[in-house]
Write a protein that holds these residues in place. Sequence first.
Motif: not given
Length: 293
Positions: A127-128, A174-177, A202-209, A211-218
């Motif tokens: 995903l990332r 906050f994430y996504g600032m 290079l540092g790709l997070e797992s799909n779950e991580v 996804f979670k960060k993306s929602l925090e950004s929202v």
Amino acid sequence: MLSILIPTYNYNVQPLVLELQKQAEALSFVYEIIVCDDASNTSQNITIDSNQSIHFIKNETNLGRTQTRQKLALKAKFENLLFLDADVLPKTTTFVKEYFTILSQSYEVICGGCTYEKNEPSKKCILRWKYGKNREEKSALQRNIKPYSAVFSGNLLIKKSVFLKYNFNENTNFYGMDIYFAYQLFFHAVSVKHYDVDVIHLGLESNEVFFKKSLESVVSRNTFLIDKPKIEEINSLIKHYKTLKKFKLDFVFSVKFKLFKSLLEKNILGNNPNLFLFDLYRLGYLCSLQASK
């Protein structure tokens, strides 16, 4: 004179520091590299005693990337700041030289690019990688069409005075600032120019991580940006939300989102995520956040 500033958290930043040091030393100009570890759970092996231009500091508590960058900027000795994420490497051996050349030009904010490795990673990080390849890997020509929408703090050259004036400076994690910072530059008409001075992410997070960060950004967009004047000009997610709201479809969309939420998550976290469905999920989530106010 250049201050290269690297916030890091649970990532081995040594290869990046060594490559930057090698490139900078070849140019014989005054520089410093400052790494700030944001209270990592793992130890960092940064070699600092062999070169007085390399410094390592550590947060006692986790402040988050935004506040760690603030701390690095305050620590920096020079007016020219180059922010880099810890999980990148310069794409070329002339990376520092290219930025050094740009220093002689008149600018306020210069953004470099971000690329990803060509080969697909394991499915647990797909995903990332897919998002990065399709949404972030763009040429300077493409990014300069809407320069504020493409501000990337992980490869950013900026004047210290400008950064300290417009960086989000509240004591919250906050994430996504990045988008908040980009909006400040846009609203105050700070000039932004993109160049093809790229790093490889290079540092790709797992799909779950991711996804979670993306929602925090929202959540961050909903909390700090959704009511800002002209925010829709630089953020497509809020633009789409405002379109739905204009036609009184935002509440309906939030209801539909709750009905199909699980089905969307199954695809997004699966082996072949669809980015359009990922966008729909984030839009639905934003609508649901607004509906709950």
